[in-house]
Design a protein around this motif. Structure first.
Motif, short mmCIF file in Angstrom:
data_model
loop_
_atom_site.label_atom_id
_atom_site.label_comp_id
_atom_site.label_asym_id
_atom_site.label_seq_id
_atom_site.Cartn_x
_atom_site.Cartn_y
_atom_site.Cartn_z
N ALA A 89 -2.69 25.65 89.58
CA ALA A 89 -2.58 24.99 88.27
C ALA A 89 -2.46 23.51 88.52
N ILE A 90 -3.39 22.73 87.99
CA ILE A 90 -3.38 21.30 88.20
C ILE A 90 -2.24 20.70 87.38
N ALA A 94 -5.23 21.78 98.34
CA ALA A 94 -3.96 21.53 99.02
C ALA A 94 -3.24 20.34 98.40
N LEU A 95 -3.99 19.32 98.01
CA LEU A 95 -3.37 18.18 97.35
C LEU A 95 -2.72 18.60 96.03
N ARG A 96 -3.39 19.46 95.29
CA ARG A 96 -2.81 19.95 94.04
C ARG A 96 -1.53 20.75 94.32
N ARG A 97 -1.56 21.54 95.38
CA ARG A 97 -0.38 22.32 95.74
C ARG A 97 0.77 21.40 96.16
N LEU A 98 0.43 20.34 96.86
CA LEU A 98 1.46 19.39 97.27
C LEU A 98 2.07 18.70 96.04
N ARG A 99 1.22 18.31 95.12
CA ARG A 99 1.70 17.64 93.90
C ARG A 99 2.57 18.58 93.07
N ALA A 100 2.24 19.85 93.10
CA ALA A 100 2.99 20.83 92.31
C ALA A 100 4.26 21.30 93.00
N GLU A 122 4.36 23.08 95.95
CA GLU A 122 4.18 24.26 96.78
C GLU A 122 4.18 23.92 98.26
N LEU A 123 3.86 22.70 98.61
CA LEU A 123 3.84 22.26 100.00
C LEU A 123 4.72 21.03 100.15
N ASP A 124 5.38 20.95 101.29
CA ASP A 124 6.13 19.74 101.65
C ASP A 124 5.26 18.78 102.44
N VAL A 125 4.32 19.35 103.20
CA VAL A 125 3.41 18.58 104.06
C VAL A 125 2.04 19.22 103.99
N GLN A 126 1.00 18.42 103.96
CA GLN A 126 -0.36 18.90 104.14
C GLN A 126 -0.95 18.15 105.33
N ALA A 127 -1.45 18.91 106.31
CA ALA A 127 -1.86 18.33 107.58
C ALA A 127 -3.15 17.53 107.51
N ARG A 128 -3.89 17.60 106.43
CA ARG A 128 -5.11 16.80 106.30
C ARG A 128 -5.26 16.38 104.85
N LEU A 129 -5.78 15.19 104.62
CA LEU A 129 -6.04 14.76 103.26
C LEU A 129 -7.50 14.94 102.91
N GLU A 130 -7.78 15.00 101.62
CA GLU A 130 -9.15 15.05 101.14
C GLU A 130 -9.65 13.61 101.10
N ASN A 131 -10.56 13.29 102.01
CA ASN A 131 -11.01 11.90 102.16
C ASN A 131 -11.59 11.34 100.87
N ASN A 132 -12.24 12.20 100.11
CA ASN A 132 -12.84 11.72 98.86
C ASN A 132 -11.79 11.30 97.84
N GLN A 133 -10.55 11.75 98.04
CA GLN A 133 -9.48 11.40 97.11
C GLN A 133 -8.50 10.40 97.71
N PHE A 134 -8.89 9.81 98.83
CA PHE A 134 -7.99 8.86 99.48
C PHE A 134 -7.65 7.70 98.57
N PHE A 149 0.70 27.58 105.68
CA PHE A 149 -0.39 28.02 104.81
C PHE A 149 -1.72 27.48 105.32
N PRO A 150 -2.76 28.31 105.41
CA PRO A 150 -4.10 27.79 105.73
C PRO A 150 -4.62 27.02 104.53
N THR A 151 -4.97 25.76 104.72
CA THR A 151 -5.31 24.88 103.59
C THR A 151 -6.59 24.11 103.87
N MET A 152 -7.67 24.84 104.14
CA MET A 152 -8.93 24.19 104.44
C MET A 152 -9.50 23.49 103.22
N ASP A 153 -9.20 23.96 102.04
CA ASP A 153 -9.62 23.29 100.81
C ASP A 153 -8.63 22.16 100.55
N TYR A 154 -8.98 20.97 101.00
CA TYR A 154 -8.03 19.86 100.96
C TYR A 154 -7.71 19.42 99.53
N SER A 155 -8.68 19.52 98.65
CA SER A 155 -8.42 19.16 97.26
C SER A 155 -7.40 20.11 96.65
#
Length: 552
Positions: free
Chosen positions: A20-21, A260-266, A268-280, A252-258
Protein backbone atom coordinates in the motif's frame (compact mmCIF):
# COMPACT_ATOMS: atom_id res chain seq x y z
CA UNK A 1 31.85 -10.62 -1.84
CA UNK A 2 31.08 -12.47 -3.82
CA UNK A 3 28.46 -9.70 -6.00
CA UNK A 4 27.75 -8.44 -5.30
CA UNK A 5 24.12 -6.74 -4.76
CA UNK A 6 21.86 -7.09 -7.63
CA UNK A 7 25.11 -7.94 -9.30
CA UNK A 8 27.39 -10.76 -8.66
CA UNK A 9 26.47 -14.41 -8.48
CA UNK A 10 23.04 -15.88 -8.06
CA UNK A 11 19.75 -14.05 -8.00
CA UNK A 12 16.22 -15.15 -7.26
CA UNK A 13 12.95 -13.34 -7.62
CA UNK A 14 12.15 -11.54 -4.37
CA UNK A 15 8.89 -12.37 -2.66
CA UNK A 16 6.06 -9.95 -3.18
CA UNK A 17 3.98 -8.53 -0.39
CA UNK A 18 0.63 -6.83 -0.56
CA UNK A 19 1.75 -3.22 -0.86
CA UNK A 20 0.00 0.00 0.00
CA UNK A 21 1.61 3.24 -1.12
CA UNK A 22 1.83 5.86 1.61
CA UNK A 23 1.33 5.50 5.34
CA UNK A 24 0.31 2.47 7.35
CA UNK A 25 1.77 -1.00 7.45
CA UNK A 26 1.74 -3.66 4.81
CA UNK A 27 0.60 -7.27 4.96
CA UNK A 28 3.24 -9.95 4.52
CA UNK A 29 2.91 -13.60 3.75
CA UNK A 30 4.50 -15.95 6.22
CA UNK A 31 4.29 -16.01 9.98
CA UNK A 32 7.52 -14.00 10.35
CA UNK A 33 6.02 -10.88 8.75
CA UNK A 34 3.78 -8.32 10.38
CA UNK A 35 0.07 -8.16 9.73
CA UNK A 36 -1.42 -5.03 8.19
CA UNK A 37 -1.63 -2.25 10.75
CA UNK A 38 0.73 -3.98 13.19
CA UNK A 39 3.66 -2.15 14.76
CA UNK A 40 7.30 -3.27 14.61
CA UNK A 41 8.21 -5.81 17.25
CA UNK A 42 10.63 -4.27 19.77
CA UNK A 43 14.06 -5.79 19.47
CA UNK A 44 13.47 -6.91 15.87
CA UNK A 45 15.57 -5.61 12.98
CA UNK A 46 13.85 -5.70 9.57
CA UNK A 47 16.37 -5.90 6.70
CA UNK A 48 15.64 -5.57 3.00
CA UNK A 49 18.31 -7.90 1.65
CA UNK A 50 18.04 -7.64 -2.17
CA UNK A 51 17.54 -11.29 -3.16
CA UNK A 52 16.43 -14.73 -2.15
CA UNK A 53 19.49 -16.74 -1.08
CA UNK A 54 20.31 -19.88 -2.99
CA UNK A 55 22.03 -21.43 0.03
CA UNK A 56 23.06 -20.65 3.60
CA UNK A 57 25.94 -23.13 3.47
CA UNK A 58 29.13 -21.06 3.88
CA UNK A 59 31.07 -23.47 1.69
CA UNK A 60 28.62 -23.23 -1.19
CA UNK A 61 27.60 -19.59 -0.96
CA UNK A 62 28.69 -17.19 -3.69
CA UNK A 63 26.41 -14.15 -3.45
CA UNK A 64 26.64 -11.00 -1.35
CA UNK A 65 23.06 -11.25 -0.08
CA UNK A 66 23.87 -14.78 1.11
CA UNK A 67 27.01 -13.46 2.77
CA UNK A 68 24.99 -10.83 4.62
CA UNK A 69 22.83 -13.52 6.21
CA UNK A 70 25.55 -16.13 6.73
CA UNK A 71 27.77 -13.46 8.29
CA UNK A 72 25.13 -13.09 11.02
CA UNK A 73 24.89 -16.87 11.52
CA UNK A 74 28.52 -17.95 11.21
CA UNK A 75 31.91 -16.57 12.16
CA UNK A 76 35.38 -17.30 10.83
CA UNK A 77 38.77 -16.97 12.46
CA UNK A 78 38.33 -13.24 12.05
CA UNK A 79 35.18 -11.18 11.67
CA UNK A 80 34.26 -7.56 10.92
CA UNK A 81 33.71 -4.65 13.26
CA UNK A 82 30.95 -2.13 12.64
CA UNK A 83 33.11 -0.34 10.06
CA UNK A 84 33.92 -3.54 8.15
CA UNK A 85 37.52 -3.91 9.38
CA UNK A 86 38.82 -7.33 10.49
CA UNK A 87 38.87 -8.10 14.20
CA UNK A 88 39.27 -11.32 16.20
CA UNK A 89 36.51 -13.84 15.60
CA UNK A 90 36.86 -17.48 16.57
CA UNK A 91 40.58 -16.78 16.82
CA UNK A 92 41.27 -14.56 19.81
CA UNK A 93 44.93 -14.13 18.88
CA UNK A 94 47.47 -15.05 16.20
CA UNK A 95 51.11 -14.78 15.29
CA UNK A 96 53.00 -15.04 12.02
CA UNK A 97 56.52 -15.83 10.93
CA UNK A 98 58.83 -13.08 9.59
CA UNK A 99 58.34 -14.30 6.01
CA UNK A 100 54.55 -14.18 6.36
CA UNK A 101 54.14 -17.82 5.34
CA UNK A 102 53.36 -19.46 8.69
CA UNK A 103 50.47 -18.45 10.93
CA UNK A 104 49.34 -19.81 14.28
CA UNK A 105 45.79 -19.03 15.42
CA UNK A 106 44.64 -19.54 19.00
CA UNK A 107 40.91 -20.25 19.15
CA UNK A 108 38.70 -18.98 21.94
CA UNK A 109 36.51 -21.25 24.03
CA UNK A 110 33.35 -21.41 21.94
CA UNK A 111 30.38 -23.65 21.27
CA UNK A 112 28.22 -24.46 18.32
CA UNK A 113 24.59 -23.47 18.79
CA UNK A 114 23.75 -27.07 19.76
CA UNK A 115 26.25 -26.98 22.62
CA UNK A 116 29.02 -28.96 20.92
CA UNK A 117 32.54 -27.60 21.37
CA UNK A 118 33.89 -25.73 18.36
CA UNK A 119 37.46 -26.81 17.59
CA UNK A 120 40.19 -26.26 15.05
CA UNK A 121 39.13 -29.52 13.43
CA UNK A 122 35.88 -27.82 12.33
CA UNK A 123 37.95 -25.37 10.30
CA UNK A 124 40.03 -28.15 8.76
CA UNK A 125 36.89 -30.07 7.82
CA UNK A 126 35.32 -26.97 6.25
CA UNK A 127 38.42 -26.06 4.24
CA UNK A 128 38.96 -29.61 2.96
CA UNK A 129 35.28 -29.79 2.03
CA UNK A 130 35.61 -26.48 0.16
CA UNK A 131 38.56 -27.82 -1.83
CA UNK A 132 37.20 -31.30 -2.49
CA UNK A 133 36.63 -31.45 -6.28
CA UNK A 134 33.37 -33.32 -5.65
CA UNK A 135 31.99 -30.34 -3.73
CA UNK A 136 32.35 -28.14 -6.82
CA UNK A 137 32.39 -24.98 -4.70
CA UNK A 138 32.74 -21.89 -6.88
CA UNK A 139 34.83 -20.23 -4.19
CA UNK A 140 37.31 -23.09 -3.83
CA UNK A 141 39.98 -20.90 -5.43
CA UNK A 142 39.64 -18.54 -2.48
CA UNK A 143 41.65 -21.01 -0.38
CA UNK A 144 44.46 -21.33 -2.91
CA UNK A 145 46.51 -19.03 -0.70
CA UNK A 146 47.00 -22.08 1.58
CA UNK A 147 49.81 -24.46 0.68
CA UNK A 148 48.69 -27.37 -1.55
CA UNK A 149 45.12 -26.07 -1.78
CA UNK A 150 45.11 -25.74 -5.56
CA UNK A 151 46.57 -29.22 -6.04
CA UNK A 152 43.87 -30.63 -3.78
CA UNK A 153 41.10 -28.81 -5.63
CA UNK A 154 42.38 -30.06 -8.99
CA UNK A 155 42.53 -33.65 -7.75
CA UNK A 156 46.30 -34.01 -7.58
CA UNK A 157 46.61 -34.31 -3.80
CA UNK A 158 44.33 -35.59 -1.02
CA UNK A 159 42.65 -33.16 1.33
CA UNK A 160 44.94 -34.23 4.16
CA UNK A 161 47.85 -32.61 2.29
CA UNK A 162 46.45 -29.14 2.97
CA UNK A 163 48.90 -26.80 4.67
CA UNK A 164 46.77 -26.49 7.78
CA UNK A 165 46.95 -28.54 10.97
CA UNK A 166 45.32 -28.69 14.38
CA UNK A 167 47.86 -29.84 17.02
CA UNK A 168 45.18 -29.35 19.68
CA UNK A 169 41.48 -28.33 19.73
CA UNK A 170 42.28 -24.63 20.19
CA UNK A 171 45.26 -24.22 17.87
CA UNK A 172 45.23 -23.95 14.09
CA UNK A 173 48.51 -23.82 12.21
CA UNK A 174 48.37 -22.55 8.63
CA UNK A 175 51.11 -22.56 6.01
CA UNK A 176 50.58 -20.23 3.08
CA UNK A 177 51.72 -20.67 -0.50
CA UNK A 178 52.82 -17.05 -0.61
CA UNK A 179 52.68 -14.03 1.70
CA UNK A 180 49.24 -12.48 2.09
CA UNK A 181 49.17 -9.10 3.87
CA UNK A 182 45.39 -9.20 3.48
CA UNK A 183 44.93 -12.63 5.11
CA UNK A 184 43.00 -11.33 8.13
CA UNK A 185 40.43 -9.80 5.77
CA UNK A 186 40.21 -13.01 3.73
CA UNK A 187 39.47 -15.02 6.85
CA UNK A 188 36.22 -13.10 7.42
CA UNK A 189 34.83 -14.54 4.17
CA UNK A 190 32.16 -17.22 4.23
CA UNK A 191 34.29 -19.60 2.15
CA UNK A 192 36.78 -19.91 5.01
CA UNK A 193 34.25 -20.14 7.84
CA UNK A 194 33.95 -23.37 9.80
CA UNK A 195 31.02 -25.74 9.43
CA UNK A 196 29.77 -28.21 12.06
CA UNK A 197 31.20 -31.50 10.88
CA UNK A 198 28.97 -33.56 13.16
CA UNK A 199 25.86 -32.03 11.56
CA UNK A 200 27.02 -31.85 7.94
CA UNK A 201 28.01 -35.51 7.91
CA UNK A 202 24.76 -36.57 9.58
CA UNK A 203 22.32 -34.42 7.57
CA UNK A 204 24.03 -33.92 4.20
CA UNK A 205 22.72 -31.01 2.14
CA UNK A 206 19.68 -30.61 4.40
CA UNK A 207 21.83 -29.41 7.29
CA UNK A 208 21.07 -25.78 6.37
CA UNK A 209 17.33 -26.09 6.99
CA UNK A 210 15.74 -24.36 10.01
CA UNK A 211 15.75 -26.73 12.94
CA UNK A 212 18.89 -28.45 11.67
CA UNK A 213 21.12 -25.43 11.09
CA UNK A 214 23.91 -25.35 13.66
CA UNK A 215 25.99 -22.18 13.77
CA UNK A 216 28.58 -20.31 15.82
CA UNK A 217 27.64 -16.68 15.09
CA UNK A 218 25.56 -14.11 16.93
CA UNK A 219 22.25 -15.28 15.43
CA UNK A 220 20.53 -18.61 14.92
CA UNK A 221 18.36 -19.55 11.94
CA UNK A 222 14.76 -20.30 12.97
CA UNK A 223 12.66 -19.79 9.85
CA UNK A 224 13.07 -19.72 6.06
CA UNK A 225 9.98 -19.09 3.96
CA UNK A 226 11.31 -19.15 0.36
CA UNK A 227 10.86 -15.87 -1.52
CA UNK A 228 9.29 -14.28 1.56
CA UNK A 229 11.62 -13.96 4.53
CA UNK A 230 14.28 -15.54 6.73
CA UNK A 231 14.23 -15.17 10.51
CA UNK A 232 17.19 -15.44 12.86
CA UNK A 233 17.18 -14.94 16.63
CA UNK A 234 19.97 -14.10 19.03
CA UNK A 235 22.17 -17.13 19.65
CA UNK A 236 22.50 -17.58 23.44
CA UNK A 237 25.66 -19.68 22.98
CA UNK A 238 27.49 -17.02 20.95
CA UNK A 239 30.62 -16.06 22.84
CA UNK A 240 29.63 -12.37 22.92
CA UNK A 241 25.86 -12.81 23.14
CA UNK A 242 25.60 -10.34 26.02
CA UNK A 243 26.58 -7.50 23.68
CA UNK A 244 24.19 -8.38 20.84
CA UNK A 245 21.42 -5.82 21.17
CA UNK A 246 18.70 -6.95 18.76
CA UNK A 247 16.80 -10.11 19.63
CA UNK A 248 15.67 -10.99 16.12
CA UNK A 249 16.59 -10.20 12.51
CA UNK A 250 14.17 -10.73 9.62
CA UNK A 251 15.63 -10.62 6.12
CA UNK A 252 13.36 -9.95 3.16
CA UNK A 253 14.28 -10.52 -0.52
CA UNK A 254 13.69 -7.09 -2.07
CA UNK A 255 14.77 -7.20 -5.69
CA UNK A 256 11.94 -4.83 -6.62
CA UNK A 257 13.63 -1.71 -5.32
CA UNK A 258 10.65 0.55 -5.93
CA UNK A 259 8.44 -1.75 -3.88
CA UNK A 260 11.14 -1.92 -1.21
CA UNK A 261 11.18 1.87 -0.98
CA UNK A 262 7.43 1.84 -0.41
CA UNK A 263 7.87 -0.80 2.28
CA UNK A 264 10.56 1.30 3.92
CA UNK A 265 8.35 4.39 3.86
CA UNK A 266 5.49 2.41 5.36
CA UNK A 267 7.64 1.05 8.18
CA UNK A 268 7.92 -2.55 7.03
CA UNK A 269 11.69 -2.26 6.65
CA UNK A 270 14.30 -0.55 8.79
CA UNK A 271 16.98 -0.87 6.08
CA UNK A 272 16.91 -1.55 2.36
CA UNK A 273 20.22 -2.74 0.98
CA UNK A 274 19.77 -1.12 -2.45
CA UNK A 275 17.99 1.97 -3.68
CA UNK A 276 15.97 2.37 -6.85
CA UNK A 277 18.31 4.52 -8.92
CA UNK A 278 15.45 6.00 -10.90
CA UNK A 279 14.04 7.39 -7.66
CA UNK A 280 17.31 8.72 -6.30
CA UNK A 281 16.31 12.32 -7.04
CA UNK A 282 13.05 11.92 -5.15
CA UNK A 283 14.80 10.29 -2.19
CA UNK A 284 17.48 12.98 -2.08
CA UNK A 285 14.83 15.71 -2.08
CA UNK A 286 12.23 14.18 0.22
CA UNK A 287 14.08 11.72 2.48
CA UNK A 288 17.78 12.75 2.45
CA UNK A 289 18.26 11.28 5.93
CA UNK A 290 18.06 7.80 4.40
CA UNK A 291 21.13 8.02 2.18
CA UNK A 292 24.85 8.40 2.75
CA UNK A 293 26.67 7.44 -0.46
CA UNK A 294 30.09 5.90 0.20
CA UNK A 295 32.44 4.68 -2.59
CA UNK A 296 32.29 0.90 -2.83
CA UNK A 297 34.58 -1.83 -4.10
CA UNK A 298 31.86 -2.88 -6.52
CA UNK A 299 31.75 -2.71 -10.30
CA UNK A 300 29.34 -3.45 -13.11
CA UNK A 301 30.68 -4.70 -16.41
CA UNK A 302 29.95 -6.18 -19.79
CA UNK A 303 31.31 -9.69 -20.16
CA UNK A 304 32.00 -11.30 -23.53
CA UNK A 305 32.88 -14.94 -24.04
CA UNK A 306 36.38 -15.02 -25.50
CA UNK A 307 35.91 -18.71 -26.18
CA UNK A 308 33.38 -17.96 -28.90
CA UNK A 309 33.83 -16.39 -32.31
CA UNK A 310 34.01 -13.46 -33.01
CA UNK A 311 34.73 -12.36 -29.42
CA UNK A 312 38.12 -14.02 -29.64
CA UNK A 313 39.00 -11.18 -32.05
CA UNK A 314 40.54 -8.24 -30.19
CA UNK A 315 39.18 -5.86 -32.83
CA UNK A 316 35.61 -6.82 -31.96
CA UNK A 317 36.27 -6.52 -28.23
CA UNK A 318 37.85 -3.10 -28.64
CA UNK A 319 34.93 -1.95 -30.79
CA UNK A 320 32.57 -2.95 -27.98
CA UNK A 321 34.63 -1.03 -25.44
CA UNK A 322 34.71 2.02 -27.71
CA UNK A 323 30.96 1.88 -28.20
CA UNK A 324 30.17 2.11 -24.46
CA UNK A 325 29.50 5.70 -23.44
CA UNK A 326 30.09 5.33 -19.73
CA UNK A 327 29.43 8.98 -18.92
CA UNK A 328 26.02 8.86 -20.57
CA UNK A 329 25.11 5.86 -18.42
CA UNK A 330 26.31 7.28 -15.10
CA UNK A 331 25.02 10.81 -15.69
CA UNK A 332 21.67 10.14 -17.37
CA UNK A 333 20.55 6.56 -16.76
CA UNK A 334 21.66 6.05 -13.14
CA UNK A 335 22.66 9.50 -11.83
CA UNK A 336 23.52 8.47 -8.27
CA UNK A 337 27.23 9.22 -8.24
CA UNK A 338 28.59 6.07 -9.86
CA UNK A 339 32.07 6.49 -11.37
CA UNK A 340 32.61 5.73 -15.07
CA UNK A 341 35.00 2.78 -15.20
CA UNK A 342 37.94 2.81 -17.61
CA UNK A 343 39.93 0.29 -15.61
CA UNK A 344 39.28 -2.94 -13.73
CA UNK A 345 40.21 -2.07 -10.15
CA UNK A 346 38.06 0.49 -8.31
CA UNK A 347 39.66 3.71 -7.07
CA UNK A 348 40.86 3.80 -3.45
CA UNK A 349 41.59 0.08 -3.40
CA UNK A 350 44.12 -0.60 -0.66
CA UNK A 351 47.82 -0.81 -1.57
CA UNK A 352 47.16 -0.32 -5.28
CA UNK A 353 48.82 2.52 -7.22
CA UNK A 354 46.05 2.71 -9.83
CA UNK A 355 46.28 4.97 -12.83
CA UNK A 356 45.61 2.36 -15.53
CA UNK A 357 42.89 3.36 -17.97
CA UNK A 358 41.90 2.49 -21.52
CA UNK A 359 43.86 4.61 -23.99
CA UNK A 360 40.62 5.90 -25.53
CA UNK A 361 39.35 7.52 -22.34
CA UNK A 362 39.89 11.05 -23.61
CA UNK A 363 38.48 10.44 -27.09
CA UNK A 364 35.13 12.01 -27.84
CA UNK A 365 32.12 9.72 -28.18
CA UNK A 366 31.77 10.37 -31.95
CA UNK A 367 35.46 9.62 -32.48
CA UNK A 368 35.14 6.38 -30.53
CA UNK A 369 32.17 5.35 -32.66
CA UNK A 370 34.07 6.01 -35.89
CA UNK A 371 37.05 4.00 -34.67
CA UNK A 372 34.76 1.18 -33.50
CA UNK A 373 33.10 1.03 -36.90
CA UNK A 374 36.50 0.85 -38.61
CA UNK A 375 37.60 -2.04 -36.38
CA UNK A 376 34.38 -3.93 -37.03
CA UNK A 377 34.81 -3.52 -40.79
CA UNK A 378 38.37 -4.82 -40.47
CA UNK A 379 36.94 -7.83 -38.60
CA UNK A 380 34.53 -8.55 -41.47
CA UNK A 381 31.39 -6.76 -40.27
CA UNK A 382 29.62 -3.63 -41.46
CA UNK A 383 26.24 -2.01 -42.14
CA UNK A 384 25.29 -4.82 -44.54
CA UNK A 385 26.86 -7.61 -42.48
CA UNK A 386 26.05 -6.89 -38.88
CA UNK A 387 27.10 -9.01 -35.94
CA UNK A 388 24.01 -10.68 -34.46
CA UNK A 389 24.47 -11.77 -30.88
CA UNK A 390 22.66 -12.17 -27.57
CA UNK A 391 23.03 -9.98 -24.51
CA UNK A 392 22.02 -11.81 -21.36
CA UNK A 393 20.73 -9.87 -18.36
CA UNK A 394 19.13 -10.90 -15.09
CA UNK A 395 15.37 -10.94 -15.44
CA UNK A 396 15.04 -9.99 -11.76
CA UNK A 397 17.37 -6.99 -12.05
CA UNK A 398 16.06 -3.60 -11.00
CA UNK A 399 14.47 -1.31 -13.59
CA UNK A 400 17.50 0.95 -13.91
CA UNK A 401 19.64 -2.02 -14.91
CA UNK A 402 17.22 -3.02 -17.60
CA UNK A 403 17.45 0.58 -18.77
CA UNK A 404 21.25 0.30 -18.86
CA UNK A 405 20.96 -2.83 -21.00
CA UNK A 406 18.59 -1.08 -23.41
CA UNK A 407 20.97 1.88 -23.78
CA UNK A 408 23.94 -0.44 -24.30
CA UNK A 409 21.95 -2.20 -27.01
CA UNK A 410 21.66 1.13 -28.83
CA UNK A 411 25.36 1.88 -28.33
CA UNK A 412 26.39 -1.50 -29.73
CA UNK A 413 24.18 -0.93 -32.75
CA UNK A 414 26.32 2.08 -33.69
CA UNK A 415 29.26 -0.27 -34.33
CA UNK A 416 27.24 -2.82 -36.34
CA UNK A 417 26.38 -5.09 -33.41
CA UNK A 418 22.73 -6.15 -33.04
CA UNK A 419 22.39 -7.59 -29.55
CA UNK A 420 19.15 -9.29 -28.58
CA UNK A 421 18.52 -8.72 -24.88
CA UNK A 422 17.79 -12.06 -23.21
CA UNK A 423 16.31 -11.77 -19.69
CA UNK A 424 17.38 -14.78 -17.64
CA UNK A 425 16.48 -15.88 -14.14
CA UNK A 426 19.23 -14.75 -11.80
CA UNK A 427 20.29 -18.18 -10.57
CA UNK A 428 20.46 -19.48 -14.12
CA UNK A 429 22.22 -16.30 -15.28
CA UNK A 430 25.26 -16.79 -13.06
CA UNK A 431 25.36 -20.53 -13.63
CA UNK A 432 25.47 -19.96 -17.38
CA UNK A 433 28.21 -17.37 -17.32
CA UNK A 434 30.29 -19.49 -14.94
CA UNK A 435 29.96 -22.34 -17.44
CA UNK A 436 30.72 -19.96 -20.36
CA UNK A 437 27.30 -20.64 -21.86
CA UNK A 438 26.74 -17.13 -23.23
CA UNK A 439 27.96 -14.63 -25.80
CA UNK A 440 27.53 -11.25 -24.10
CA UNK A 441 26.21 -10.58 -20.59
CA UNK A 442 25.98 -7.90 -17.92
CA UNK A 443 27.25 -9.20 -14.55
CA UNK A 444 29.00 -7.35 -11.75
CA UNK A 445 31.39 -7.97 -8.94
CA UNK A 446 31.79 -6.98 -5.31
CA UNK A 447 35.17 -7.38 -3.61
CA UNK A 448 35.53 -10.16 -1.08
CA UNK A 449 38.28 -8.21 0.69
CA UNK A 450 40.02 -4.89 0.10
CA UNK A 451 42.68 -5.86 -2.41
CA UNK A 452 43.12 -5.45 -6.17
CA UNK A 453 43.51 -9.19 -6.63
CA UNK A 454 39.76 -9.50 -6.01
CA UNK A 455 39.05 -7.99 -9.41
CA UNK A 456 42.09 -9.21 -11.32
CA UNK A 457 41.53 -12.82 -10.27
CA UNK A 458 38.32 -12.75 -12.31
CA UNK A 459 40.56 -13.13 -15.35
CA UNK A 460 43.00 -15.75 -14.07
CA UNK A 461 43.14 -18.80 -16.33
CA UNK A 462 40.74 -21.44 -15.05
CA UNK A 463 39.41 -19.28 -12.22
CA UNK A 464 35.99 -20.21 -10.86
CA UNK A 465 34.58 -16.78 -11.73
CA UNK A 466 36.53 -16.22 -14.95
CA UNK A 467 33.30 -15.66 -16.84
CA UNK A 468 34.97 -14.28 -19.96
CA UNK A 469 37.10 -17.40 -20.43
CA UNK A 470 40.17 -15.18 -20.71
CA UNK A 471 43.63 -16.74 -20.68
CA UNK A 472 46.99 -15.02 -20.98
CA UNK A 473 50.11 -16.70 -19.51
CA UNK A 474 51.86 -13.35 -19.12
CA UNK A 475 48.95 -12.01 -17.09
CA UNK A 476 48.89 -15.19 -14.96
CA UNK A 477 52.64 -14.94 -14.33
CA UNK A 478 52.33 -11.31 -13.26
CA UNK A 479 49.56 -12.21 -10.81
CA UNK A 480 51.73 -15.03 -9.51
CA UNK A 481 54.69 -12.70 -9.08
CA UNK A 482 52.51 -10.30 -7.13
CA UNK A 483 51.29 -13.12 -4.91
CA UNK A 484 54.84 -14.10 -4.04
CA UNK A 485 55.99 -10.57 -3.29
CA UNK A 486 55.99 -9.82 0.47
CA UNK A 487 56.57 -6.11 -0.14
CA UNK A 488 53.26 -4.22 -0.28
CA UNK A 489 54.55 -1.49 -2.59
CA UNK A 490 56.18 -3.69 -5.22
CA UNK A 491 53.29 -6.13 -4.98
CA UNK A 492 50.89 -3.32 -5.85
CA UNK A 493 53.06 -2.36 -8.80
CA UNK A 494 52.91 -5.92 -10.12
CA UNK A 495 49.14 -6.00 -9.75
CA UNK A 496 48.98 -2.71 -11.63
CA UNK A 497 51.09 -4.22 -14.42
CA UNK A 498 48.68 -7.15 -14.58
CA UNK A 499 45.73 -4.77 -14.96
CA UNK A 500 47.54 -3.02 -17.80
CA UNK A 501 47.85 -6.34 -19.64
CA UNK A 502 44.10 -6.89 -19.30
CA UNK A 503 43.32 -3.47 -20.69
CA UNK A 504 45.63 -3.90 -23.66
CA UNK A 505 43.99 -7.25 -24.40
CA UNK A 506 40.55 -5.58 -24.26
CA UNK A 507 39.60 -8.55 -22.11
CA UNK A 508 37.23 -6.56 -19.90
CA UNK A 509 34.46 -4.05 -20.55
CA UNK A 510 33.96 -2.25 -17.23
CA UNK A 511 30.95 0.06 -16.98
CA UNK A 512 31.04 1.86 -13.64
CA UNK A 513 32.11 1.66 -10.01
CA UNK A 514 29.47 1.91 -7.30
CA UNK A 515 28.69 4.13 -4.39
CA UNK A 516 26.61 2.61 -1.60
CA UNK A 517 22.87 2.61 -2.16
CA UNK A 518 21.72 1.58 1.29
CA UNK A 519 18.58 3.23 2.63
CA UNK A 520 18.85 3.36 6.41
CA UNK A 521 16.36 4.82 8.88
CA UNK A 522 18.06 7.21 11.37
CA UNK A 523 16.78 5.18 14.32
CA UNK A 524 19.03 2.32 13.17
CA UNK A 525 22.23 2.82 15.16
CA UNK A 526 25.54 1.10 14.44
CA UNK A 527 25.20 1.03 10.64
CA UNK A 528 28.50 2.46 9.38
CA UNK A 529 29.24 3.17 5.73
CA UNK A 530 32.33 1.33 4.50
CA UNK A 531 33.97 0.44 1.19
CA UNK A 532 33.19 -3.27 1.60
CA UNK A 533 29.52 -2.59 2.39
CA UNK A 534 29.57 -5.09 5.26
CA UNK A 535 27.00 -4.51 8.01
CA UNK A 536 26.68 -7.21 10.64
CA UNK A 537 23.46 -7.15 12.65
CA UNK A 538 25.53 -7.88 15.73
CA UNK A 539 26.45 -4.18 15.93
CA UNK A 540 22.96 -2.79 15.35
CA UNK A 541 20.74 -1.21 17.96
CA UNK A 542 17.27 0.19 17.36
CA UNK A 543 16.11 3.42 18.94
CA UNK A 544 12.69 2.00 19.73
CA UNK A 545 11.23 5.31 20.88
CA UNK A 546 12.25 7.02 17.65
CA UNK A 547 10.90 4.16 15.54
CA UNK A 548 7.61 4.11 17.41
CA UNK A 549 7.26 7.90 17.15
CA UNK A 550 7.87 7.84 13.41
CA UNK A 551 5.12 5.32 12.74
CA UNK A 552 2.66 6.05 15.53
Amino acid sequence: MAWNLDLNRRLALGGAAALAIGGGYLAFRGKGGRASGARPQPGTFYRGNVNEPFTLDPTMSDASWEFDIIGDLMMGLTTENAAGAPIPGMAESWQTSPDGLSWIFKLREAQWSDGKLLTAEDFLFAWRRLLDPKTAASYAYFAYIIRNAEAINTGHLPGTALGAHAPDPHTLQVQLKNPAPYLLEMLTHTALMPVPRHVVEAEGKSWTKPGKYVCNGPFLLTEWIPNDHITAVRNPRFHDAANVKVEKVIYFPTMDYSAALRRLRAGELDVQARLENNQFGWIKKNMPELINPVPQLISDMVAVNLGKTPFDDIRVRRAINLAINREAITEKIIPVGYIPAYGIVPPNTANFPGGNVFDFKNMSAPARTIEGQRLMRDAGFGPDNRLRTSYMIRSTAAGSYRAVAAVLQQMFALVYIDADIVPTDGQIFYKQIQEHDFEMAQPGWQADFNDASNFLDLYRTGGGNNWSNYSNPTFDRMLGAAQNDPDIVSRGQKLSAAEEILLKDEAAMPLFFWVSGNLVRPYVKGWVGDAMDVHRSRWITIDEKARAALFS
